[in-house]
Design an enzyme around this catalytic site. Structure first.
Site, short mmCIF file in Angstrom:
data_model
loop_
_atom_site.label_atom_id
_atom_site.label_comp_id
_atom_site.label_asym_id
_atom_site.label_seq_id
_atom_site.Cartn_x
_atom_site.Cartn_y
_atom_site.Cartn_z
N THR A 272 0.84 -1.20 0.00
CA THR A 272 0.00 0.00 0.00
C THR A 272 0.88 1.25 0.00
O THR A 272 1.98 1.25 0.54
CB THR A 272 -0.93 0.07 1.23
OG1 THR A 272 -0.17 0.45 2.40
CG2 THR A 272 -1.63 -1.25 1.49
N VAL A 273 0.36 2.29 -0.62
CA VAL A 273 0.97 3.63 -0.55
C VAL A 273 -0.16 4.61 -0.26
O VAL A 273 -1.20 4.59 -0.94
CB VAL A 273 1.68 4.02 -1.87
CG1 VAL A 273 2.25 5.43 -1.76
CG2 VAL A 273 2.79 3.02 -2.20
N SER B 211 -4.46 -6.22 -6.59
CA SER B 211 -5.73 -5.50 -6.71
C SER B 211 -5.80 -4.73 -8.03
O SER B 211 -6.89 -4.42 -8.51
CB SER B 211 -5.89 -4.53 -5.53
OG SER B 211 -4.77 -3.68 -5.41
N GLU B 212 -4.66 -4.40 -8.62
CA GLU B 212 -4.60 -3.73 -9.91
C GLU B 212 -3.63 -4.47 -10.82
O GLU B 212 -2.53 -4.83 -10.40
CB GLU B 212 -4.14 -2.28 -9.75
CG GLU B 212 -5.10 -1.41 -8.93
CD GLU B 212 -4.61 0.03 -8.85
OE1 GLU B 212 -4.70 0.74 -9.87
OE2 GLU B 212 -4.14 0.42 -7.77
N GLY C 128 7.83 7.59 -6.10
CA GLY C 128 8.74 6.46 -6.26
C GLY C 128 8.69 5.45 -5.13
O GLY C 128 9.56 4.58 -5.03
N ILE C 129 7.66 5.56 -4.27
CA ILE C 129 7.60 4.67 -3.11
C ILE C 129 7.28 3.23 -3.53
O ILE C 129 7.93 2.28 -3.07
CB ILE C 129 6.58 5.19 -2.09
CG1 ILE C 129 7.03 6.55 -1.55
CG2 ILE C 129 6.42 4.19 -0.94
CD1 ILE C 129 6.02 7.22 -0.63
N ALA C 130 6.28 3.07 -4.39
CA ALA C 130 5.92 1.71 -4.81
C ALA C 130 7.10 1.01 -5.48
O ALA C 130 7.35 -0.18 -5.25
CB ALA C 130 4.71 1.75 -5.74
N TYR D 250 2.37 -4.37 -12.14
CA TYR D 250 3.44 -5.28 -11.75
C TYR D 250 4.30 -5.80 -12.88
O TYR D 250 5.40 -6.30 -12.64
CB TYR D 250 2.83 -6.42 -10.93
CG TYR D 250 2.21 -5.89 -9.66
CD1 TYR D 250 3.00 -5.63 -8.55
CD2 TYR D 250 0.86 -5.55 -9.61
CE1 TYR D 250 2.45 -5.10 -7.40
CE2 TYR D 250 0.30 -5.01 -8.45
CZ TYR D 250 1.10 -4.78 -7.35
OH TYR D 250 0.57 -4.23 -6.22
N TYR E 34 -3.42 -13.71 -1.22
CA TYR E 34 -2.36 -13.57 -0.22
C TYR E 34 -1.68 -12.23 -0.39
O TYR E 34 -2.01 -11.45 -1.28
CB TYR E 34 -1.35 -14.71 -0.31
CG TYR E 34 -0.55 -14.83 -1.58
CD1 TYR E 34 0.66 -14.14 -1.71
CD2 TYR E 34 -0.96 -15.63 -2.64
CE1 TYR E 34 1.43 -14.28 -2.86
CE2 TYR E 34 -0.20 -15.77 -3.78
CZ TYR E 34 0.99 -15.09 -3.89
OH TYR E 34 1.76 -15.22 -5.03
N ARG F 214 3.18 9.12 -6.47
CA ARG F 214 4.10 9.72 -7.45
C ARG F 214 5.42 10.16 -6.83
O ARG F 214 6.01 11.14 -7.25
CB ARG F 214 3.43 10.92 -8.15
CG ARG F 214 2.04 10.67 -8.69
CD ARG F 214 2.03 9.65 -9.79
NE ARG F 214 0.69 9.45 -10.35
CZ ARG F 214 0.36 8.47 -11.18
NH1 ARG F 214 1.28 7.57 -11.53
NH2 ARG F 214 -0.86 8.36 -11.63
#
Length: 433
Positions: free
Chosen positions: A111-112, A146-147, A120-122, A151, A433, A118
């Protein structure tokens, strides 16, 4: 011995990258109540869940404490602060074609916060998990998402599609046999135990599956004080003629309008024999006052459409579910069995470097394989690691990806790869999971 992800330190590259962005990336200590509660609250917020109460936090921590939890914080944030981003991971066996197992770095709770997009955390979270897994010698990473648009850029491929089934019970009817044995109601605690027992037996024979955990079973059965639809949860189990447990079904009933007709929503149907599958489906479809049955995460070879009188009463929607990411290509491919001999040179492109290179894949008639790095060899197939990861479990066809322009090869090489990789039974994954 399987690696304990909790022993793997925070990834230094992500630590440095986020520090330069004014953020603190670190492993979260769940032995401290305030820190643990903040982490869990942030994870629930990230998935748009309700604010957890004390019971929910206590229940969730039993699962979270078994995992490596990463949080991203504002600098100097107090112990009670919610992280602005979360993820956790653990190492679990992944069933591979042929019935063997491969260690997989399972990633969850990514999660972010909406306030920190925007930045760069993910990217730092996901690449940090992959570097951590590779540093620990884990050859595969996996997640459910979830999206579906995020990935692939990190090398994950949609590898294990599943079906969502909606059954109009009055139209479909029942056309299958009535298996011997018996279906019986069980209480919530027994249901949780029975689901876990059958799932662990059944998952060992189906590529793409991983073990579940007690918190998952308690949530599905209603035994968890924090379980969704806890008060509606019900369950039955199937015993064969010898009285052996062979299947279990967790479900909820939801009224449709004010007509006193109901929809039966299957949370999980687990079975290790065809009779158990048929008996539990028959129970659901012939339940009194039920006009509709729904079930998600069903395998693509589920016999249900062939067990009813009118298959047009069954609507199947296929969707992505299990995503895989190869980190150590030789280890991953020598762990599985192959369905036909093959001898091909693959050029694998991987922007993160883990699986990049030219690889000669050879499998003999026994199903065993060897993989070796090669140089100056004629390339038969060129593909990205995300495409190869999609193919790994044998549930996605190379011809499909070739048709989509994701594989460069001639038709003969594509067919040879397809014949070698196809898995029996069809790969599936029946939990999130």
């Amino acid at each position: 011995m399987t690696t304990d992800a909790r022993d793997v330190p925070a990834d230094p590259t992500s630590t440095e990258r986020l520090s330069a962005a004014g953020l603190d990336y670190r492993i979260v200590d769940l032995t401290v109540d305030e820190t643990a509660n903040g982490f869990q609250r942030a994870a629930d917020r990230g998935f748009l869940g309700a604010e957890p109460n004390a019971e929910s936090l206590a229940q969730g921590r039993k699962t979270f404490a078994q995992r490596r939890n990463i949080g991203v914080y504002e600098p100097g944030a107090p112990a009670t602060a919610l992280p602005v981003a979360t993820t956790n991971a653990w190492v679990t066996p992944l069933t591979v074609p042929g019935g063997g197992e491969l260690d997989m770095w399972a990633i969850s709770m990514v999660t972010v916060a909406a306030t920190h997009r925007r930045r760069g955390i993910a990217r730092s979270l996901l690449e940090g998990e992959l570097r951590a897994a590779a540093s620990a010698g884990v050859p595969m990473a996996g997640l459910t998402v979830s999206e579906a648009t995020i990935y692939g850029r990190y090398g994950f491929g949609s590898a294990i599609p599943v079906a969502h089934l909606t059954i109009d019970t009055r139209r479909a009817g029942w056309g299958g046999a009535t298996p011997s044995g018996r279906v019986e109601y069980v209480d919530r605690e027994t249901l949780a135990a029975d689901i876990g027992t059958v799932h662990e037996r059944a998952r060992r024979g189906v590529a793409g599956r991983i073990p579940g955990w007690q918190g998952r079973w308690e949530g599905l059965s209603g035994a968890s004080p924090a379980g969704q639809d806890r008060d509606k949860a019900r369950g039955v189990r199937f015993l064969d003629d010898a009285g052996e447990l062979r299947g279990a079904l967790a479900y909820t009933l939801n009224e449709k309008g004010d007509s006193f007709r109901f929809r039966l929503d299957i949370g999980l149907l687990v079975a290790e024999t065809p009779d158990a599958v048929a008996a539990l489906w028959r129970f659901a479809l012939q339940h009194d006052l039920v006009d509709e049955v729904t079930a998600d995460l069903r395998p693509l070879d589920d016999p249900l459409p062939w067990l009813v009188s009118d298959p047009r009463g069954v609507t199947q929607v296929v969707h992505d579910h299990g995503w895989l990411r190869i980190l150590d290509l030789p280890t991953a491919f020598t762990a599985r069995r192959f369905s036909a001999p093959v001898d091909l040179v693959l050029r694998v492109e991987d922007s993160l470097g883990f699986a990049a290179g030219d690889w000669r894949l050879r499998a003999d008639a026994s199903g065993g394989a060897t993989v070796e790095a090669v140089t100056d060899a004629e390339i038969d197939i060129t593909l990205d690691v995300s495409a190869l990861s999609s193919l790994y479990s044998g549930g996605v066809r190379a011809a499909t990806l070739h048709g989509a322009g994701l594989i460069t090869a001639d038709a003969a090489a594509v067919e040879a790869l397809d014949r070698a990789l196809v898995a029996f039974p069809v790969p599936s994954l029946d939990i999130w999971y």
